[in-house]
Design an enzyme around this catalytic site. Structure first.
Site, PDB file in Angstrom:
ATOM      1  N   ASP A  16       0.881  -1.207   0.005  1.00 34.50           N
ATOM      2  CA  ASP A  16       0.078  -0.201  -0.097  1.00 34.50           C
ATOM      3  C   ASP A  16       1.021   1.282   0.117  1.00 34.50           C
ATOM      4  O   ASP A  16       2.027   1.169   0.411  1.00 34.50           O
ATOM      5  CB  ASP A  16      -0.949   0.023   1.149  1.00 34.50           C
ATOM      6  CG  ASP A  16      -1.886   0.945   1.044  1.00 34.50           C
ATOM      7  OD1 ASP A  16      -2.174   1.473   0.121  1.00 34.50           O
ATOM      8  OD2 ASP A  16      -2.647   1.405   2.173  1.00 34.50           O
ATOM      9  N   GLY A  19      -0.093   5.317  -4.208  1.00 34.35           N
ATOM     10  CA  GLY A  19      -0.540   6.691  -4.750  1.00 34.35           C
ATOM     11  C   GLY A  19      -0.132   7.916  -3.935  1.00 34.35           C
ATOM     12  O   GLY A  19       0.472   8.888  -4.655  1.00 34.35           O
ATOM     13  N   HIS A  33       2.387   3.402  -9.098  1.00 36.02           N
ATOM     14  CA  HIS A  33       2.483   1.668  -8.990  1.00 36.02           C
ATOM     15  C   HIS A  33       3.669   1.381 -10.053  1.00 36.02           C
ATOM     16  O   HIS A  33       4.254   0.174  -9.679  1.00 36.02           O
ATOM     17  CB  HIS A  33       1.230   1.535 -10.096  1.00 36.02           C
ATOM     18  CG  HIS A  33      -0.091   1.960  -9.428  1.00 36.02           C
ATOM     19  ND1 HIS A  33      -0.453   1.511  -7.968  1.00 36.02           N
ATOM     20  CD2 HIS A  33      -1.156   2.488  -9.650  1.00 36.02           C
ATOM     21  CE1 HIS A  33      -1.512   2.165  -7.696  1.00 36.02           C
ATOM     22  NE2 HIS A  33      -1.966   2.462  -8.662  1.00 36.02           N
ATOM     23  N   SER A  61      -7.102  -5.655  -5.894  1.00 37.88           N
ATOM     24  CA  SER A  61      -8.033  -6.397  -5.157  1.00 37.88           C
ATOM     25  C   SER A  61      -9.560  -6.217  -5.827  1.00 37.88           C
ATOM     26  O   SER A  61      -9.637  -5.426  -6.853  1.00 37.88           O
ATOM     27  CB  SER A  61      -8.472  -5.476  -3.712  1.00 37.88           C
ATOM     28  OG  SER A  61      -9.136  -4.462  -3.948  1.00 37.88           O
ATOM     29  N   SER A  62     -10.514  -7.054  -5.490  1.00 41.88           N
ATOM     30  CA  SER A  62     -11.720  -7.134  -6.223  1.00 41.88           C
ATOM     31  C   SER A  62     -12.477  -5.764  -5.997  1.00 41.88           C
ATOM     32  O   SER A  62     -13.123  -5.536  -7.205  1.00 41.88           O
ATOM     33  CB  SER A  62     -12.857  -8.065  -5.239  1.00 41.88           C
ATOM     34  OG  SER A  62     -12.480  -9.211  -4.948  1.00 41.88           O
ATOM     35  N   TRP A  65     -11.576  -2.468  -8.778  1.00 40.03           N
ATOM     36  CA  TRP A  65     -12.165  -2.208  -9.994  1.00 40.03           C
ATOM     37  C   TRP A  65     -12.728  -0.903  -9.890  1.00 40.03           C
ATOM     38  O   TRP A  65     -13.272  -0.449 -11.108  1.00 40.03           O
ATOM     39  CB  TRP A  65     -13.150  -3.598 -10.152  1.00 40.03           C
ATOM     40  CG  TRP A  65     -12.536  -4.622 -10.594  1.00 40.03           C
ATOM     41  CD1 TRP A  65     -12.666  -5.815 -10.059  1.00 40.03           C
ATOM     42  CD2 TRP A  65     -11.739  -4.877 -11.983  1.00 40.03           C
ATOM     43  NE1 TRP A  65     -11.897  -6.786 -10.680  1.00 40.03           N
ATOM     44  CE2 TRP A  65     -11.414  -6.293 -11.808  1.00 40.03           C
ATOM     45  CE3 TRP A  65     -11.243  -4.155 -13.112  1.00 40.03           C
ATOM     46  CZ2 TRP A  65     -10.454  -7.002 -12.624  1.00 40.03           C
ATOM     47  CZ3 TRP A  65     -10.325  -4.961 -13.862  1.00 40.03           C
ATOM     48  CH2 TRP A  65     -10.109  -6.304 -13.758  1.00 40.03           C
ATOM     49  N   LEU A 127      11.307 -20.082  -4.732  1.00 40.00           N
ATOM     50  CA  LEU A 127      10.416 -19.465  -4.000  1.00 40.00           C
ATOM     51  C   LEU A 127       8.937 -19.393  -4.925  1.00 40.00           C
ATOM     52  O   LEU A 127       9.028 -19.665  -6.288  1.00 40.00           O
ATOM     53  CB  LEU A 127      10.939 -17.829  -4.455  1.00 40.00           C
ATOM     54  CG  LEU A 127       9.727 -17.162  -3.799  1.00 40.00           C
ATOM     55  CD1 LEU A 127       9.815 -17.038  -2.248  1.00 40.00           C
ATOM     56  CD2 LEU A 127      10.105 -15.659  -4.172  1.00 40.00           C
ATOM     57  N   ARG A 184       1.850  -5.248   5.950  1.00 41.34           N
ATOM     58  CA  ARG A 184       1.198  -4.170   5.234  1.00 41.34           C
ATOM     59  C   ARG A 184       1.920  -2.702   5.342  1.00 41.34           C
ATOM     60  O   ARG A 184       2.332  -2.489   6.386  1.00 41.34           O
ATOM     61  CB  ARG A 184      -0.083  -4.006   5.902  1.00 41.34           C
ATOM     62  CG  ARG A 184      -0.970  -2.734   4.863  1.00 41.34           C
ATOM     63  CD  ARG A 184      -2.473  -2.764   5.186  1.00 41.34           C
ATOM     64  NE  ARG A 184      -2.798  -1.659   4.483  1.00 41.34           N
ATOM     65  CZ  ARG A 184      -4.010  -1.715   4.020  1.00 41.34           C
ATOM     66  NH1 ARG A 184      -4.858  -2.606   4.464  1.00 41.34           N
ATOM     67  NH2 ARG A 184      -4.716  -0.747   3.167  1.00 41.34           N
ATOM     68  N   SER A 192      -8.088  -5.323   4.688  1.00 44.26           N
ATOM     69  CA  SER A 192      -8.769  -5.010   3.249  1.00 44.26           C
ATOM     70  C   SER A 192      -9.149  -6.289   2.344  1.00 44.26           C
ATOM     71  O   SER A 192      -8.758  -6.299   1.411  1.00 44.26           O
ATOM     72  CB  SER A 192      -7.660  -4.188   2.692  1.00 44.26           C
ATOM     73  OG  SER A 192      -7.485  -3.073   3.329  1.00 44.26           O
TER      74      SER A 192
HETATM   75  C1  FPP Z   1      -2.135   0.060  -3.270  1.00 41.82           C
HETATM   76  O1  FPP Z   1      -1.339   1.337  -3.286  1.00 41.82           O
HETATM   77  C2  FPP Z   1      -1.366  -0.508  -4.405  1.00 41.82           C
HETATM   78  C3  FPP Z   1      -2.069  -1.205  -5.479  1.00 41.82           C
HETATM   79  C4  FPP Z   1      -3.605  -0.989  -5.720  1.00 41.82           C
HETATM   80  C5  FPP Z   1      -1.419  -1.709  -6.589  1.00 41.82           C
HETATM   81  C6  FPP Z   1      -0.197  -2.452  -6.486  1.00 41.82           C
HETATM   82  C7  FPP Z   1       0.694  -2.815  -7.430  1.00 41.82           C
HETATM   83  C8  FPP Z   1       1.819  -2.848  -7.802  1.00 41.82           C
HETATM   84  C9  FPP Z   1       2.938  -2.589  -6.504  1.00 41.82           C
HETATM   85  C10 FPP Z   1       2.290  -2.959  -9.280  1.00 41.82           C
HETATM   86  C11 FPP Z   1       3.080  -3.899  -9.580  1.00 41.82           C
HETATM   87  C12 FPP Z   1       2.761  -5.292  -8.943  1.00 41.82           C
HETATM   88  C13 FPP Z   1       3.237  -6.216  -9.580  1.00 41.82           C
HETATM   89  C14 FPP Z   1       2.924  -7.812  -8.857  1.00 41.82           C
HETATM   90  C15 FPP Z   1       4.059  -6.282 -10.832  1.00 41.82           C
HETATM   91  P1  FPP Z   1      -2.628   2.759  -3.348  1.00 41.82           P
HETATM   92  O2  FPP Z   1      -2.677   2.863  -4.887  1.00 41.82           O
HETATM   93  O3  FPP Z   1      -3.716   2.425  -2.737  1.00 41.82           O
HETATM   94  O4  FPP Z   1      -1.725   3.874  -2.765  1.00 41.82           O
HETATM   95  P2  FPP Z   1      -2.479   4.939  -1.892  1.00 41.82           P
HETATM   96  O5  FPP Z   1      -3.147   4.360  -0.561  1.00 41.82           O
HETATM   97  O6  FPP Z   1      -1.303   5.873  -1.341  1.00 41.82           O
HETATM   98  O7  FPP Z   1      -3.468   5.633  -2.635  1.00 41.82           O
END
Ligand code: FPP
Length: 244
Positions: A16, A19, A33, A61-62, A65, A127, A184, A192
């Site tokens: 997490d 963003g 990301h 996550s679900s 979307w 792994l 986390r 979550s």
């Molecule tokens: C949550 O942070 C993160 C995600 C929803 C996407 C996670 C994806 C990656 C780390 C990209 C690559 C993954 C692989 C396996 C290739 P957030 O967007 O909710 O952050 P915020 O809480 O700061 O808004």
């Protein structure tokens, strides 16, 4: 690689903070990301080095979307790109890659790449890496219950055979040990809708680091925290001591 003593066999991670990482730099969210992929590479390498056997990452996550269409589409594009770039390297390093989640929701191009990556790495004994995409713990339990109910309706199993083991065998992580440690990042302290069934006895470790900044030192801190825990699974501390 043999594990050091007290290394968790299975680590699960809620990645997490991408963003917020981007916002702090006045960048669009998708660049957070993109930067997060580097941290994924690092935790995969370090897990293999430390002797962690299973690593399960929550990538989408679900509920994700419901994010803006552009962010969802950039994330899906990033998964395709990461697969194109990383799978040969994972394979060389004996990593077995699997995806868990509602695949039918994914675009055909991504689905094809996932199937190819899984086939290429299926026999690898290093792994065991699970990437959760379009995954939700409730979705997972719902699928398991529907399959068991269908088998009971067909007369293949009796309803009194639907016990913990039967349910676990129908879940996405079927055949794998439950996570010992959940990490986390990003400062929130919640599950979550991640592996709701499988995290029943996991040790929980939270940190403020935003996912793209998560590095080997953070991982060491999580492993040190885990090494100091006494895992009782409902027993008393005295019982655990007597058994060891
Ligand atoms: C949550 O942070 C993160 C995600 C929803 C996407 C996670 C994806 C990656 C780390 C990209 C690559 C993954 C692989 C396996 C290739 P957030 O967007 O909710 O952050 P915020 O809480 O700061 O808004």
């Amino acid at each position: 690689m043999t594990a050091e003593p007290n290394i968790p066999v299975h680590v699960a991670v809620i990645m997490d903070g991408n963003g917020r990482w981007a916002r702090k730099r006045a960048m669009p969210r998708h660049l957070g990301h993109r930067s997060g992929v580097g941290a994924v590479r690092k935790i995969v390498e370090t897990s293999a080095k430390k002797g962690v056997k299973y690593l399960t990452l929550f990538a989408f996550s679900s509920e994700n979307w419901n994010r803006p269409r552009e962010e969802v589409s950039k994330l899906m594009g990033l998964f395709v790109e990461a697969l194109q770039r990383e799978v040969d390297d994972l394979h060389r390093n004996e990593v077995c890659l699997r995806f868990i989640g509602a695949r039918e929701m994914l675009q055909p191009k991504l689905l094809k790449m996932i199937a190819a990556a899984e086939a290429q790495t299926a026999a690898n004994t290093g792994l065991q890496l699970q990437v959760a995409v379009a995954y939700g713990g409730r979705w997972d339990i719902g699928c398991a219950v529907r399959r068991l109910a269908a088998r009971a309706a067909q007369g293949e199993i009796r309803t009194d055979e639907i016990n913990d083991d039967a349910i676990a065998a129908e879940l996405a992580l079927s055949g794998m040990p439950d996570p010992d440690l959940l990490i986390r990042t990003g400062g929130e302290q919640r599950i979550s809708n991640f592996l709701l069934w499988n995290l029943a006895y996991a040790e929980l470790w939270f940190c403020d680091t935003l996912w793209p900044d998560f590095d080997e030192q953070d991982f060491e801190r999580a492993l040190n925290f885990y090494a100091e825990r006494e895992r009782r699974y409902g027993h008393t501390g005295d019982q655990v001591e007597a058994a060891s």
